[in-house]
Scaffold this active site. Structure first.
Site, PDB file in Angstrom:
ATOM      1  N   GLY A  83       0.812  -1.212   0.000  1.00 51.52           N
ATOM      2  CA  GLY A  83       0.000   0.000   0.000  1.00 51.52           C
ATOM      3  C   GLY A  83       0.846   1.261   0.000  1.00 51.52           C
ATOM      4  N   ASP A  84       1.985   1.203   0.698  1.00 52.48           N
ATOM      5  CA  ASP A  84       2.898   2.347   0.718  1.00 52.48           C
ATOM      6  C   ASP A  84       3.493   2.579  -0.663  1.00 52.48           C
ATOM      7  OD1 ASP A  84       2.430   2.289   3.504  1.00 52.48           O
ATOM      8  OD2 ASP A  84       4.083   0.894   3.787  1.00 52.48           O
TER       9      ASP A  84
END
Length: 315
Positions: A251-252
């Site tokens: 997600g980062d």
């Protein structure tokens, strides 16, 4: 220039195991240590994509010194704020089928003076940045309103703000109108106070968070894909993934790709989806480089499969 703020960074130690057996002595087949924390991961992905980035984070003890050194090795300017406590160490155990077991340490307690020094470190660098990404959980000592204060301060300096957090810290910051928020399905459900069973439920939750202040919502739905909901409408994206090796930091990586590509629109969304898909095929929390990206494997559309059940519906 993308500046990241990680109030509770970590050293991420990853062990790959042939099998996880509770109560046994286990021998790893591979291990690695990476600088970690959600904002740190965003900086790593931005740097891997060839863009300049500054990482603001509290740094303490020998663990913090190693974190700062590793950031330098990744080509990231570390704007470390000294603290009395020690930077935490998180452990991830990875099985051959991609199953992860994570142990996240609590982390140090931040004093009022250290919290103010973090805000000052961001403010002193705000004018030279295109985006400020505020990411991760808040450590002990920082109230839920701390991110709201940081968003308001950064907006006054003219910076665009991306916020990736959850719970009370997220809901407290929404009235300050973060330009992008980056929840996953569980965080979306928590923010609106109801379970999400379908992609359509996730879209409605994202729209509600926009009504409460977020200007756009970039949401990860795990294996089901990603959503972008902004002032122009809603978009659904997915990508072909051959082998899932680790979803730590995926997600980062998506947020980094989105911001590096401009932070708005369907084109930047496609880059975000490509970054997330590339990240899950890499070991540990390794961030993808341009060579790892496959935009041809990405599909984005305004024709959202609203009735599609989420693979892992939220409770």
């Amino acid at each position: 220039m993308i500046l990241t703020v990680t109030p509770n960074p970590s050293l991420d130690r990853t062990y790959e195991l042939p099998r996880l057996t509770r109560g046994s002595v286990l021998r790893a087949t591979d291990d690695r240590v990476d600088p970690g924390g959600k904002g740190i991961n965003v900086s790593r992905a931005v740097a891997a994509a060839g863009h300049p980035t500054i990482a603001v984070a509290p740094i303490g003890g020998p663990e913090g010194a190693l974190l700062a050194r590793l950031l330098g090795e990744h080509g990231i300017e570390a704007a470390g704020v000294p603290i009395a406590g020690s930077t935490r160490i998180n452990v991830t155990l990875v099985e051959p089928d991609g199953t992860l077991t994570k142990v996240n340490a609590v982390g140090p307690e931040i004093t009022e003076a250290e919290a103010e020094a973090l805000l000052d470190a961001v403010q002193s660098r705000s004018a030279a940045t295109d985006w400020i990404a505020c990411c991760g959980s808040l450590p002990r000592g920082l109230p839920p309103q701390w991110y709201a204060e940081l968003v308001a301060q950064s907006h006054r300096a003219g910076a665009l703000i991306a916020l990736d957090t959850s719970g009370a810290a997220l809901t407290a910051a929404l009235p300050e109108h973060p330009d992008v928020i980056k929840p996953n399905a569980e965080e979306l459900a928590g923010a609106v106070g109801r379970p999400l069973a379908t992609v359509g439920d996730a879209v409605k939750a994202a729209e509600e968070l926009r009504e409460r202040g977020a200007r756009s919502v970039l949401a990860s739905l795990g294996a089901d894909g990603q959503l972008l909901v902004d002032g122009t409408g809603a978009y659904f994206g997915s990508a072909r993934v051959d082998v899932v090796r680790s979803n730590v930091g995926a997600g980062d990586a998506s947020l980094a790709g989105f911001l590096a590509a401009g932070g708005s629109g369907q084109g930047a969304f496609a880059v975000a989806v490509a970054h997330g898909a590339a990240a899950v095929q890499l070991p540990g929390s390794v961030m993808p480089t341009p060579a790892d990206l496959d935009l041809s494997a990405v599909t984005t559309t305004t024709e959202i499969p609203l009735d599609r059940p989420l693979t892992e519906p939220t409770s």
